[in-house]
Write a protein that holds these residues in place. Structure first.
Motif, short mmCIF file in Angstrom:
data_model
loop_
_atom_site.label_atom_id
_atom_site.label_comp_id
_atom_site.label_asym_id
_atom_site.label_seq_id
_atom_site.Cartn_x
_atom_site.Cartn_y
_atom_site.Cartn_z
N SER A 50 -2.09 -0.11 -4.34
CA SER A 50 -3.20 -0.38 -3.31
C SER A 50 -2.48 -0.53 -1.95
O SER A 50 -3.21 0.08 -1.02
CB SER A 50 -3.91 -1.83 -3.59
OG SER A 50 -4.43 -1.77 -4.98
N VAL A 51 -1.73 -1.10 -1.96
CA VAL A 51 -0.86 -1.29 -0.41
C VAL A 51 -0.53 0.13 0.21
O VAL A 51 -0.83 0.58 1.38
CB VAL A 51 0.44 -2.17 -0.34
CG1 VAL A 51 1.26 -1.90 0.72
CG2 VAL A 51 -0.19 -3.61 -0.68
N VAL A 52 0.00 0.99 -0.57
CA VAL A 52 0.56 2.36 -0.50
C VAL A 52 -0.47 3.32 -0.01
O VAL A 52 -0.81 4.01 0.97
CB VAL A 52 1.51 2.90 -1.34
CG1 VAL A 52 1.92 4.22 -1.28
CG2 VAL A 52 2.56 1.99 -1.31
N VAL A 53 -1.74 3.38 -0.77
CA VAL A 53 -2.74 4.26 -0.58
C VAL A 53 -3.93 3.83 0.14
O VAL A 53 -4.61 4.80 0.56
CB VAL A 53 -3.24 4.76 -1.95
CG1 VAL A 53 -1.84 5.65 -2.83
CG2 VAL A 53 -3.81 3.99 -2.75
N SER A 54 -4.09 2.52 0.19
CA SER A 54 -5.13 2.18 0.89
C SER A 54 -5.01 1.13 2.25
O SER A 54 -4.52 0.11 2.08
CB SER A 54 -6.25 1.02 0.04
OG SER A 54 -6.94 0.65 0.67
N PRO A 55 -5.16 1.80 3.30
CA PRO A 55 -4.84 1.34 4.76
C PRO A 55 -5.57 -0.13 4.82
O PRO A 55 -5.18 -1.08 5.53
CB PRO A 55 -5.32 2.11 5.52
CG PRO A 55 -6.01 3.20 5.14
CD PRO A 55 -6.04 3.11 3.53
N ASP A 56 -6.71 -0.27 4.01
CA ASP A 56 -7.65 -1.44 3.99
C ASP A 56 -6.90 -2.61 3.58
O ASP A 56 -7.28 -3.81 3.74
CB ASP A 56 -8.94 -1.03 3.51
CG ASP A 56 -9.81 -0.22 4.10
OD1 ASP A 56 -9.41 0.28 5.49
OD2 ASP A 56 -10.60 0.49 3.56
N THR A 57 -6.08 -2.41 2.50
CA THR A 57 -5.54 -3.46 1.75
C THR A 57 -4.63 -4.33 2.51
O THR A 57 -4.50 -5.57 2.64
CB THR A 57 -4.51 -3.13 0.57
OG1 THR A 57 -5.43 -2.18 -0.26
CG2 THR A 57 -3.98 -4.22 -0.10
N GLY A 58 -3.64 -3.87 3.38
CA GLY A 58 -2.91 -4.68 4.30
C GLY A 58 -1.59 -5.01 3.61
O GLY A 58 -1.66 -5.53 2.47
N ILE A 59 -0.55 -4.99 4.48
CA ILE A 59 0.60 -5.13 3.83
C ILE A 59 1.04 -6.89 3.69
O ILE A 59 1.37 -7.51 2.75
CB ILE A 59 1.98 -4.94 4.75
CG1 ILE A 59 3.31 -5.10 4.01
CG2 ILE A 59 1.91 -5.56 6.00
CD1 ILE A 59 3.33 -4.09 2.98
N LEU A 60 0.26 -7.63 4.33
CA LEU A 60 0.35 -9.11 4.22
C LEU A 60 -0.37 -9.55 2.80
O LEU A 60 0.12 -10.57 2.18
CB LEU A 60 -0.15 -9.84 5.43
CG LEU A 60 0.64 -9.88 6.32
CD1 LEU A 60 0.02 -10.76 7.67
CD2 LEU A 60 2.14 -10.56 6.06
N ALA A 61 -1.49 -9.05 2.60
CA ALA A 61 -2.36 -9.26 1.37
C ALA A 61 -1.53 -8.65 0.23
O ALA A 61 -1.40 -9.36 -0.74
CB ALA A 61 -3.67 -8.41 1.61
N GLY A 62 -0.80 -7.57 0.35
CA GLY A 62 -0.19 -7.05 -0.60
C GLY A 62 1.18 -7.66 -1.05
O GLY A 62 1.36 -8.27 -2.10
N LEU A 63 1.70 -8.38 0.00
CA LEU A 63 3.02 -9.31 -0.04
C LEU A 63 2.43 -10.38 -0.98
O LEU A 63 3.14 -11.14 -1.77
CB LEU A 63 3.65 -9.70 1.17
CG LEU A 63 4.40 -8.33 1.59
CD1 LEU A 63 4.86 -8.61 3.13
CD2 LEU A 63 5.53 -8.07 0.71
#
Length: 166
Positions: A50-63
């Protein structure tokens, strides 16, 4: 189509975080020792994707999501070790699907394993004659363990948690 630089940066950051969290959490992080472990591993992969392919996810949400999954897994792993009741709730019991050379059809049906599936697992375990089989166990992880006939009987402790009749 060129890959946006932000996607590359996000991929590097989330993968680095995954490596760091795995090192901190220990070897069990990506094990398949239980269904719960498998589900967490799939969820981690989903967060990474999700983090890699979807710019909407956001790195902070992924972390945050990765950290939460590692924490949940660590808490549940400790609870499983500390309490057999927790382990019973979270894990399926291993099931005997062959007793010696005899296929246990009822148990195979309960495990949803076909005769062809079982024969394939026997071949993978280098069984050339059914008489070589002492027991086959459908493990809680979905793996199949083939115990070969040896010089003696199987130590009882190896089968103490195995359900003999589904």
């Amino acid at each position: 189509m060129p890959v946006p630089v932000s996607a590359l940066v996000d991929a590097v950051v989330i993968i680095a975080a995954l490596v760091v969290l795995t090192r901190l959490a220990g070897l069990r992080s990506f094990s398949k020792m239980s269904g719960f472990d498998f589900a967490i591993t799939v969820a981690m992969g989903s967060v990474l994707a999700s983090v890699v392919v979807s710019p909407d996810t956001g790195i902070l949400a992924g972390l945050s999501a990765l950290t939460a999954l590692f924490l949940v897994q660590a808490v549940v792993a400790r609870a499983r070790v500390a309490s057999s009741r927790t382990q019973e709730v979270l894990d399926n019991a291993p099931l005997l699907i062959m007793d010696g050379p005899t296929m246990l059809e009822g148990n195979m049906q309960a495990a949803k394993i076909s005769r062809a599936d079982l024969l394939g697992k026997l071949r993978e375990a280098n069984v050339t004659q059914l008489s070589q089989v002492q027991a086959v166990v459908f493990e809680a992880t979905g793996d199949v363990s083939v115990l070969h006939r040896g010089d003696g009987e199987i130590d009882a402790v190896l089968l103490e948690d195995v359900v003999r009749e589904a």
